[in-house]
Design a protein around this motif. Sequence first.
Motif, PDB file in Angstrom:
ATOM      1  N   TYR A 180      42.424 -44.559   1.521  1.00  0.00           N
ATOM      2  CA  TYR A 180      43.233 -45.616   2.119  1.00  0.00           C
ATOM      3  C   TYR A 180      42.329 -46.660   2.731  1.00  0.00           C
ATOM      4  N   ARG A 181      42.856 -47.866   2.854  1.00  0.00           N
ATOM      5  CA  ARG A 181      42.172 -48.975   3.515  1.00  0.00           C
ATOM      6  C   ARG A 181      43.222 -49.938   4.042  1.00  0.00           C
ATOM      7  N   ILE A 182      42.966 -50.461   5.222  1.00  0.00           N
ATOM      8  CA  ILE A 182      43.900 -51.364   5.899  1.00  0.00           C
ATOM      9  C   ILE A 182      43.174 -52.678   6.173  1.00  0.00           C
ATOM     10  N   ALA A 183      43.864 -53.798   6.003  1.00  0.00           N
ATOM     11  CA  ALA A 183      43.289 -55.113   6.263  1.00  0.00           C
ATOM     12  C   ALA A 183      42.762 -55.199   7.691  1.00  0.00           C
ATOM     13  N   GLU A 184      41.691 -55.947   7.863  1.00  0.00           N
ATOM     14  CA  GLU A 184      41.074 -56.076   9.188  1.00  0.00           C
ATOM     15  C   GLU A 184      42.075 -56.569  10.225  1.00  0.00           C
ATOM     16  N   HIS A 185      42.856 -57.595   9.898  1.00  0.00           N
ATOM     17  CA  HIS A 185      43.784 -58.152  10.887  1.00  0.00           C
ATOM     18  C   HIS A 185      44.973 -57.230  11.172  1.00  0.00           C
ATOM     19  N   ALA A 186      45.168 -56.188  10.363  1.00  0.00           N
ATOM     20  CA  ALA A 186      46.280 -55.259  10.565  1.00  0.00           C
ATOM     21  C   ALA A 186      45.821 -53.911  11.128  1.00  0.00           C
ATOM     22  N   ALA A 187      44.519 -53.748  11.295  1.00  0.00           N
ATOM     23  CA  ALA A 187      43.975 -52.474  11.786  1.00  0.00           C
ATOM     24  C   ALA A 187      44.389 -52.238  13.238  1.00  0.00           C
ATOM     25  N   GLY A 188      44.496 -50.968  13.598  1.00  0.00           N
ATOM     26  CA  GLY A 188      44.800 -50.595  14.970  1.00  0.00           C
ATOM     27  C   GLY A 188      46.279 -50.639  15.324  1.00  0.00           C
ATOM     28  N   ARG A 189      47.142 -50.802  14.323  1.00  0.00           N
ATOM     29  CA  ARG A 189      48.589 -50.873  14.579  1.00  0.00           C
ATOM     30  C   ARG A 189      49.330 -49.645  14.075  1.00  0.00           C
ATOM     31  N   GLY A 190      48.596 -48.622  13.624  1.00  0.00           N
ATOM     32  CA  GLY A 190      49.229 -47.401  13.150  1.00  0.00           C
ATOM     33  C   GLY A 190      49.649 -47.438  11.687  1.00  0.00           C
ATOM     34  N   LEU A 191      49.260 -48.485  10.961  1.00  0.00           N
ATOM     35  CA  LEU A 191      49.663 -48.605   9.560  1.00  0.00           C
ATOM     36  C   LEU A 191      49.029 -47.524   8.690  1.00  0.00           C
ATOM     37  N   ALA A 192      47.763 -47.211   8.921  1.00  0.00           N
ATOM     38  CA  ALA A 192      47.106 -46.170   8.121  1.00  0.00           C
ATOM     39  C   ALA A 192      47.798 -44.829   8.355  1.00  0.00           C
ATOM     40  N   THR A 193      48.066 -44.498   9.595  1.00  0.00           N
ATOM     41  CA  THR A 193      48.728 -43.235   9.906  1.00  0.00           C
ATOM     42  C   THR A 193      50.106 -43.173   9.253  1.00  0.00           C
ATOM     43  N   ALA A 194      50.890 -44.228   9.386  1.00  0.00           N
ATOM     44  CA  ALA A 194      52.233 -44.251   8.796  1.00  0.00           C
ATOM     45  C   ALA A 194      52.164 -44.171   7.276  1.00  0.00           C
ATOM     46  N   GLY A 195      51.240 -44.928   6.676  1.00  0.00           N
ATOM     47  CA  GLY A 195      51.099 -44.919   5.228  1.00  0.00           C
ATOM     48  C   GLY A 195      50.660 -43.569   4.695  1.00  0.00           C
ATOM     49  N   VAL A 196      49.704 -42.934   5.378  1.00  0.00           N
ATOM     50  CA  VAL A 196      49.236 -41.618   4.945  1.00  0.00           C
ATOM     51  C   VAL A 196      50.356 -40.594   5.090  1.00  0.00           C
ATOM     52  N   ARG A 197      51.097 -40.641   6.176  1.00  0.00           N
ATOM     53  CA  ARG A 197      52.226 -39.709   6.336  1.00  0.00           C
ATOM     54  C   ARG A 197      53.229 -39.864   5.199  1.00  0.00           C
ATOM     55  N   GLU A 198      53.560 -41.103   4.870  1.00  0.00           N
ATOM     56  CA  GLU A 198      54.545 -41.329   3.817  1.00  0.00           C
ATOM     57  C   GLU A 198      54.014 -40.879   2.457  1.00  0.00           C
ATOM     58  N   VAL A 199      52.751 -41.133   2.185  1.00  0.00           N
ATOM     59  CA  VAL A 199      52.178 -40.703   0.901  1.00  0.00           C
ATOM     60  C   VAL A 199      52.089 -39.183   0.830  1.00  0.00           C
ATOM     61  N   CYS A 200      51.819 -38.519   1.937  1.00  0.00           N
ATOM     62  CA  CYS A 200      51.815 -37.048   1.941  1.00  0.00           C
ATOM     63  C   CYS A 200      53.197 -36.514   1.561  1.00  0.00           C
TER      64      CYS A 200
END
Length: 168
Positions: free
Chosen positions: A87-107
């Motif tokens: 996974y990778r998240i855009a710099e301006h979107a980092a730190g908002r929980g998007l990676a965690t939410a995206g990984v949970r949904e993909v799991c």
Amino acid sequence: MPQLQRLHLDHAPALLEFERRNRAYFAASIPDRGEDYFAHFDARHAALLAEQAAGVCHFHVLMDEGGEVLGRVNLVDVADGSAELGYRIAEHAAGRGLATAGVREVCALAAAEYGLTGLRASTTLDNAASRAVLARTGFTPCGETELSGRPGLRFERSLAGEAGRRHP
């Protein structure tokens, strides 16, 4: 709220812009994709879609309401009920929980839609944010590794009990 979407042909322009805009940011923590990736992006995108159609990989983008790609969450090297998570998240979107939410949904998708029973992931030791995402999403360290000459950790996660459960 960003929406996780399975990668398709129409994502190409937004995905290329995402990769270009965040290239230096990503290269600070993971190997750079190189000039060839950008020079032949359309062919590479078509190849990814062919791999996805064959069931070898499952690619996803996190899209905002305006059609901007904010991140990617991918499952690659699908075999024997398992896959490698990236996974990778855009710099301006980092730190908002998007990676965690995206990984949970993909799991959840991995278990319910793709029939997988386990996932693997790796990150460098100096990537505290990635290690935190993996810990929050149920991955446990299972060994050391080296990623592009840098020390790292391997992680794994069982998907037992995930089938039929979706995470928002």
